[in-house]
Scaffold this motif. Sequence first.
Motif, PDB file in Angstrom:
ATOM      1  N   ILE A 150       0.847  -1.203   0.000  1.00  0.00           N
ATOM      2  CA  ILE A 150       0.000   0.000   0.000  1.00  0.00           C
ATOM      3  C   ILE A 150       0.880   1.250   0.000  1.00  0.00           C
ATOM      4  O   ILE A 150       0.629   2.206  -0.752  1.00  0.00           O
ATOM      5  N   LYS A 155      -3.222  -0.616  -4.680  1.00  0.00           N
ATOM      6  CA  LYS A 155      -4.541  -0.605  -4.054  1.00  0.00           C
ATOM      7  C   LYS A 155      -5.292  -1.877  -4.428  1.00  0.00           C
ATOM      8  O   LYS A 155      -5.081  -2.451  -5.508  1.00  0.00           O
ATOM      9  N   THR A 156      -6.179  -2.303  -3.533  1.00  0.00           N
ATOM     10  CA  THR A 156      -7.041  -3.432  -3.870  1.00  0.00           C
ATOM     11  C   THR A 156      -7.843  -3.092  -5.123  1.00  0.00           C
ATOM     12  O   THR A 156      -8.393  -1.997  -5.240  1.00  0.00           O
ATOM     13  N   ARG A 189      -5.623   0.262 -13.279  1.00  0.00           N
ATOM     14  CA  ARG A 189      -6.522   0.711 -12.211  1.00  0.00           C
ATOM     15  C   ARG A 189      -7.641   1.539 -12.825  1.00  0.00           C
ATOM     16  O   ARG A 189      -7.389   2.552 -13.477  1.00  0.00           O
TER      17      ARG A 189
END
Length: 447
Positions: A150, A155-156, A189
Amino acid sequence: MDLFIKLSQFLLSLSLLIILHELGHFIPAKLFKTRVEKFYLFFDVKYSLIKKKIGETEYGIGWLPLGGYVKISGMIDESMDKEQMALPPQPWEFRSKPAYQRLIIMLGGVTVNFILAFIIYIGMAFAYGDTYIANSDFKDGMLIENQAMINAGFKTGDKIISVDGTKIAKFDNDINMKIILGKEVLIERNGTQQTIKMPVDFVDQLSKFEKGTLLDIRTPFVIGAVSDESTNTQLQPKDIVVALNGQPTKYFDEAVTILENNKGKTIPATVLRDQKEEQIQVTINTDGKLGVQRGGLSFASMEKLGYYKVSKQEFGFMESIPVGITKGKDQLVGYGKQLKMIFSPSTGAYKQVGGFKAIFDIFPSTWSWETFWTITALLSIMLGVMNLLPIPALDGGHVMFLLYEIVSGKKPSDKFLENAQMVGFVLLITLLLFANGNDIYKAIIGK
């Protein structure tokens, strides 16, 4: 019992690697008619647990499990047998043999280590095949909970596209190490690709947080059990929470966010029960919990629900050979990169160097032949590479002086070799103390 299983795997793996490594020296020595005085598993400081002399060689097991050795006549090694070296050279002694024969004898141990690793990887490809999830199946990205990841910018929900320009095709056990050793990771992302530059001291940062995988698969919120104190009696074991407060919760991490935002409230929920959706009410406590234990689903069940497809590729014997060789090559290159990081102070990787406890800890507490052979193959590569380091007292140190002799035509004096052996021995003891000291330090501070 768990400790016994771990210890059994540790000692079996260590013994196998030591015996085969020393056989790598023993066999060419005998082929070149060089006398081998001792062949020992573990060190026999002062006394042996078992010993038996067969022919000119004493075979035995020592009490100190820090390695093993073969004592070759006429060779300056850790025994530092100065009396023997002061006598005139004999035809059966190591020092009387041509340089190329001495080189083959010294390279025999690491050669066996590398061959063993490749044989294991070939055998594993044949016996177990290759089980993985295609990276393209991660439509909603990965689960990122590791704090070092992180902090690095992950990020997830991120999709891992490539590491250092090499496309990631499979999610398997190697992906974490690829990221640790990588310099740049290309991710996707929210439909946009971007590059994350890995911190130089990423390995050091990893040690400061809870251990665990760098990234993992995202899984659904499955109810394992409902505690007696929970007010959510409408929930049942094996329920899958698919919506909370009108918001879809395909994954557990999505449910956690909604629960955190609705502490102390009663909200509507949708659960999948016996393949049918049920509408219920759930009460969230002040800690953002439902008072339940989380359960899990098998990969087969998740595949039926449309989450992931687990692929397994099986190989015939001939097909296993290139697969195993490629796996071995990748592990060898990867370990070389790890060593480079260890010797680069800016990475902080040297702080994570471990000794025998660190090796012991990587073995599982349940017996698994697949895991055992995976670890043994990697340790064989590590042992081979470490022994090739050009440090006097290691095989690599002897090889270095032999190559000098072959190139220059001049053999280093016995006195020089004795002094070099002492320097190398001090270096090895220092490295051993440092590695095992790291283990002790980590045990004291709990990391």
